[in-house]
Motif scaffolding. Structure first.
Motif, PDB file in Angstrom:
ATOM      1  N   GLU A  26      42.465  27.455  47.651  1.00  0.00           N
ATOM      2  CA  GLU A  26      41.903  26.121  47.451  1.00  0.00           C
ATOM      3  C   GLU A  26      41.639  25.929  45.966  1.00  0.00           C
ATOM      4  OE1 GLU A  26      38.406  25.800  49.811  1.00  0.00           O
ATOM      5  OE2 GLU A  26      39.482  25.745  51.716  1.00  0.00           O
ATOM      6  N   ILE A  27      42.235  24.901  45.393  1.00  0.00           N
ATOM      7  CA  ILE A  27      42.101  24.611  43.972  1.00  0.00           C
ATOM      8  C   ILE A  27      41.339  23.299  43.826  1.00  0.00           C
ATOM      9  CG2 ILE A  27      43.364  24.133  41.835  1.00  0.00           C
ATOM     10  CD1 ILE A  27      45.722  25.749  43.207  1.00  0.00           C
ATOM     11  N   TRP A  28      40.259  23.349  43.055  1.00  0.00           N
ATOM     12  CA  TRP A  28      39.379  22.191  42.910  1.00  0.00           C
ATOM     13  C   TRP A  28      39.501  21.583  41.516  1.00  0.00           C
ATOM     14  CZ3 TRP A  28      36.876  20.333  47.110  1.00  0.00           C
ATOM     15  CH2 TRP A  28      36.796  21.189  48.221  1.00  0.00           C
ATOM     16  N   THR A  29      39.489  20.263  41.466  1.00  0.00           N
ATOM     17  CA  THR A  29      39.602  19.547  40.196  1.00  0.00           C
ATOM     18  C   THR A  29      38.579  18.415  40.152  1.00  0.00           C
ATOM     19  OG1 THR A  29      41.076  17.718  40.831  1.00  0.00           O
ATOM     20  CG2 THR A  29      42.101  19.859  40.465  1.00  0.00           C
ATOM     21  N   ALA A  30      38.375  17.871  38.969  1.00  0.00           N
ATOM     22  CA  ALA A  30      37.610  16.622  38.877  1.00  0.00           C
ATOM     23  C   ALA A  30      38.413  15.551  39.610  1.00  0.00           C
ATOM     24  CB  ALA A  30      37.409  16.238  37.417  1.00  0.00           C
ATOM     25  N   ALA A  31      37.730  14.612  40.243  1.00  0.00           N
ATOM     26  CA  ALA A  31      38.422  13.592  41.039  1.00  0.00           C
ATOM     27  C   ALA A  31      39.467  12.839  40.218  1.00  0.00           C
ATOM     28  CB  ALA A  31      37.395  12.614  41.626  1.00  0.00           C
ATOM     29  N   ASP A  32      39.126  12.501  38.998  1.00  0.00           N
ATOM     30  CA  ASP A  32      40.041  11.723  38.157  1.00  0.00           C
ATOM     31  C   ASP A  32      41.244  12.536  37.685  1.00  0.00           C
ATOM     32  OD1 ASP A  32      38.382   9.552  38.418  1.00  0.00           O
ATOM     33  OD2 ASP A  32      37.399   9.817  36.473  1.00  0.00           O
ATOM     34  N   ASP A  33      41.146  13.862  37.759  1.00  0.00           N
ATOM     35  CA  ASP A  33      42.228  14.724  37.277  1.00  0.00           C
ATOM     36  C   ASP A  33      43.173  15.173  38.382  1.00  0.00           C
ATOM     37  OD1 ASP A  33      41.047  14.567  34.789  1.00  0.00           O
ATOM     38  OD2 ASP A  33      39.983  16.480  34.965  1.00  0.00           O
ATOM     39  N   LEU A  34      42.909  14.783  39.623  1.00  0.00           N
ATOM     40  CA  LEU A  34      43.665  15.319  40.756  1.00  0.00           C
ATOM     41  C   LEU A  34      45.164  15.097  40.626  1.00  0.00           C
ATOM     42  CD1 LEU A  34      43.836  16.603  43.544  1.00  0.00           C
ATOM     43  CD2 LEU A  34      43.299  14.376  44.550  1.00  0.00           C
ATOM     44  N   HIS A  35      45.561  13.878  40.334  1.00  0.00           N
ATOM     45  CA  HIS A  35      46.999  13.572  40.270  1.00  0.00           C
ATOM     46  C   HIS A  35      47.693  14.401  39.186  1.00  0.00           C
ATOM     47  CE1 HIS A  35      50.734  11.377  40.456  1.00  0.00           C
ATOM     48  NE2 HIS A  35      50.614  10.975  39.197  1.00  0.00           N
ATOM     49  N   GLU A  36      47.091  14.465  38.013  1.00  0.00           N
ATOM     50  CA  GLU A  36      47.699  15.190  36.891  1.00  0.00           C
ATOM     51  C   GLU A  36      47.779  16.690  37.172  1.00  0.00           C
ATOM     52  OE1 GLU A  36      46.893  15.997  32.112  1.00  0.00           O
ATOM     53  OE2 GLU A  36      45.803  14.415  33.162  1.00  0.00           O
ATOM     54  N   VAL A  37      46.692  17.263  37.705  1.00  0.00           N
ATOM     55  CA  VAL A  37      46.681  18.701  38.003  1.00  0.00           C
ATOM     56  C   VAL A  37      47.687  19.026  39.103  1.00  0.00           C
ATOM     57  CG1 VAL A  37      45.293  20.618  38.897  1.00  0.00           C
ATOM     58  CG2 VAL A  37      44.297  19.013  37.255  1.00  0.00           C
ATOM     59  N   ALA A  38      47.743  18.197  40.139  1.00  0.00           N
ATOM     60  CA  ALA A  38      48.671  18.434  41.239  1.00  0.00           C
ATOM     61  C   ALA A  38      50.120  18.374  40.769  1.00  0.00           C
ATOM     62  CB  ALA A  38      48.439  17.414  42.348  1.00  0.00           C
ATOM     63  N   THR A  39      50.418  17.421  39.892  1.00  0.00           N
ATOM     64  CA  THR A  39      51.784  17.290  39.375  1.00  0.00           C
ATOM     65  C   THR A  39      52.175  18.510  38.555  1.00  0.00           C
ATOM     66  OG1 THR A  39      51.566  14.869  39.292  1.00  0.00           O
ATOM     67  CG2 THR A  39      53.300  15.863  37.955  1.00  0.00           C
ATOM     68  N   THR A  40      51.248  18.996  37.726  1.00  0.00           N
ATOM     69  CA  THR A  40      51.521  20.185  36.909  1.00  0.00           C
ATOM     70  C   THR A  40      51.689  21.422  37.786  1.00  0.00           C
ATOM     71  OG1 THR A  40      50.223  19.242  35.090  1.00  0.00           O
ATOM     72  CG2 THR A  40      50.676  21.611  35.005  1.00  0.00           C
ATOM     73  N   LEU A  41      50.842  21.568  38.789  1.00  0.00           N
ATOM     74  CA  LEU A  41      50.924  22.725  39.685  1.00  0.00           C
ATOM     75  C   LEU A  41      52.221  22.729  40.490  1.00  0.00           C
ATOM     76  CD1 LEU A  41      47.304  23.156  41.092  1.00  0.00           C
ATOM     77  CD2 LEU A  41      48.616  24.821  39.769  1.00  0.00           C
ATOM     78  N   GLU A  42      52.686  21.551  40.846  1.00  0.00           N
ATOM     79  CA  GLU A  42      53.919  21.467  41.627  1.00  0.00           C
ATOM     80  C   GLU A  42      55.100  22.056  40.853  1.00  0.00           C
ATOM     81  OE1 GLU A  42      56.678  18.017  43.709  1.00  0.00           O
ATOM     82  OE2 GLU A  42      54.512  17.706  43.567  1.00  0.00           O
ATOM     83  N   LYS A  43      55.088  21.876  39.543  1.00  0.00           N
ATOM     84  CA  LYS A  43      56.156  22.431  38.708  1.00  0.00           C
ATOM     85  C   LYS A  43      56.082  23.951  38.656  1.00  0.00           C
ATOM     86  CE  LYS A  43      56.219  18.318  35.760  1.00  0.00           C
ATOM     87  NZ  LYS A  43      55.896  17.782  34.409  1.00  0.00           N
ATOM     88  N   ALA A  44      54.857  24.494  38.743  1.00  0.00           N
ATOM     89  CA  ALA A  44      54.675  25.942  38.631  1.00  0.00           C
ATOM     90  C   ALA A  44      54.739  26.653  39.986  1.00  0.00           C
ATOM     91  CB  ALA A  44      53.333  26.242  37.966  1.00  0.00           C
ATOM     92  N   LEU A  45      54.209  26.018  41.027  1.00  0.00           N
ATOM     93  CA  LEU A  45      54.077  26.699  42.319  1.00  0.00           C
ATOM     94  C   LEU A  45      54.840  26.035  43.460  1.00  0.00           C
ATOM     95  CD1 LEU A  45      50.206  27.372  42.222  1.00  0.00           C
ATOM     96  CD2 LEU A  45      52.043  28.974  41.609  1.00  0.00           C
ATOM     97  N   GLY A  46      55.421  24.872  43.204  1.00  0.00           N
ATOM     98  CA  GLY A  46      56.089  24.152  44.281  1.00  0.00           C
ATOM     99  C   GLY A  46      55.141  23.145  44.915  1.00  0.00           C
ATOM    100  N   GLU A  47      55.594  22.526  46.002  1.00  0.00           N
ATOM    101  CA  GLU A  47      54.814  21.481  46.657  1.00  0.00           C
ATOM    102  C   GLU A  47      53.606  22.063  47.382  1.00  0.00           C
ATOM    103  OE1 GLU A  47      56.248  18.570  49.997  1.00  0.00           O
ATOM    104  OE2 GLU A  47      57.067  17.914  48.072  1.00  0.00           O
ATOM    105  N   ALA A  48      52.470  21.438  47.208  1.00  0.00           N
ATOM    106  CA  ALA A  48      51.236  21.913  47.833  1.00  0.00           C
ATOM    107  C   ALA A  48      51.196  21.547  49.309  1.00  0.00           C
ATOM    108  CB  ALA A  48      50.025  21.312  47.124  1.00  0.00           C
ATOM    109  N   GLU A  49      50.346  22.259  50.035  1.00  0.00           N
ATOM    110  CA  GLU A  49      50.149  21.989  51.462  1.00  0.00           C
ATOM    111  C   GLU A  49      49.256  20.766  51.666  1.00  0.00           C
ATOM    112  OE1 GLU A  49      47.815  24.841  54.073  1.00  0.00           O
ATOM    113  OE2 GLU A  49      49.854  25.423  54.547  1.00  0.00           O
TER     114      GLU A  49
END
Length: 248
Positions: A171-194
């Motif tokens: 489980e990866i937690w972010t500030a609410a306003d940063d969710l989209h940006e963090v998720a997009t960056t993580l997708e490049k590194a780890l693939g699509e999230a669940e």
């Protein structure tokens, strides 16, 4: 997050049934249509829509269903839904936040109130329990994606605030306003999230014994069975031992 993993496991068990899967797809479609109506119908230009589409894909929702939900918004078809949050207490003093999308506020309020009253709970006023939660972004990856060190490194580089790793998931937690940006960056590194969504994370948790957990899960099931209810969040903690007894 307390409550999240256990509730997610329940959802997975229920999702194995065709009827429950159909209901889940209906709720996902509703969120996609609402998100597309509120912004651009292009996920790349609409962060909320992108999150909704990602969650639908994570639940194996067919691409045609996803596109139909977007097209409904583009054609201005379908009902106009209102976002409503209900707050209350379940058995054992467990705090619950219920998020809904409805085209009939009175119907939904009656159904939610009935579910609480029939299952050892009490529906409260707006703000009665949300002060005990933080509104954050949540990104979930299965444990099979890699070890904690790998995910922690990727999460920190992406700008996440915290990570909690367990036997089944990260489980990866972010500030609410940063969710989209963090998720997009993580997708490049780890693939699509669940899972990628805004969440309510409790500041303190309540441990549930077998009796309390049994009634609480019936309440959550009753809420989840309502077509208007999208998500139920709680500050409950149910041990693996108790869950095993309830599953027996």
């Amino acid at each position: 997050m307390a409550g999240h993993s256990k509730f997610k496991n329940i959802m997975h068990r229920k999702g194995a049934q065709d009827k429950k899967r159909s209901a889940m797809f209906s709720k996902l479609s509703r969120e996609i249509t609402v998100a597309a109506k509120m912004g651009a119908p292009d996920p790349d230009m609409n962060p909320r829509l992108r999150l909704a589409v990602n969650n639908a894909k994570a639940q194996s929702m067919p691409k045609d269903n996803i596109q139909r939900a977007i097209d409904k918004a583009s054609a201005n078809e379908g009902d106009d839904y209102e976002e409503i949050r209900y707050e209350g207490y379940g058995p054992g003093g467990v705090a619950l936040i219920v998020e809904a999308l409805t085209d009939n506020r009175n119907r939904t309020a009656t159904n939610v109130r009935t579910a609480f009253s029939k299952n050892g709970g009490n529906l409260g006023a707006s703000g009665s329990v949300s002060h005990g939660f933080e509104r954050l972004g949540l990104i979930v990856y299965p444990a099979s994606i890699g070890g904690e060190d790998k995910v922690l490194e990727a999460a920190m580089e992406a700008g996440a605030e915290d990570i909690q790793s367990g036997d089944e998931e990260h489980e990866i937690w972010t500030a609410a306003d940063d969710l989209h940006e963090v998720a997009t960056t993580l997708e490049k590194a780890l693939g699509e999230a669940e899972t990628v969504k805004l969440a309510w994370k409790p500041n303190l948790t309540v441990d549930c014994d077998e009796g309390t957990a049994s009634t609480l899960l019936k309440l959550i099931d009753a809420l989840d069975d309502d077509d208007d209810v999208q998500t139920v969040w709680g500050n409950y903690e149910i041990s693996d031992e108790v869950m095993d007894k309830l599953d027996a």
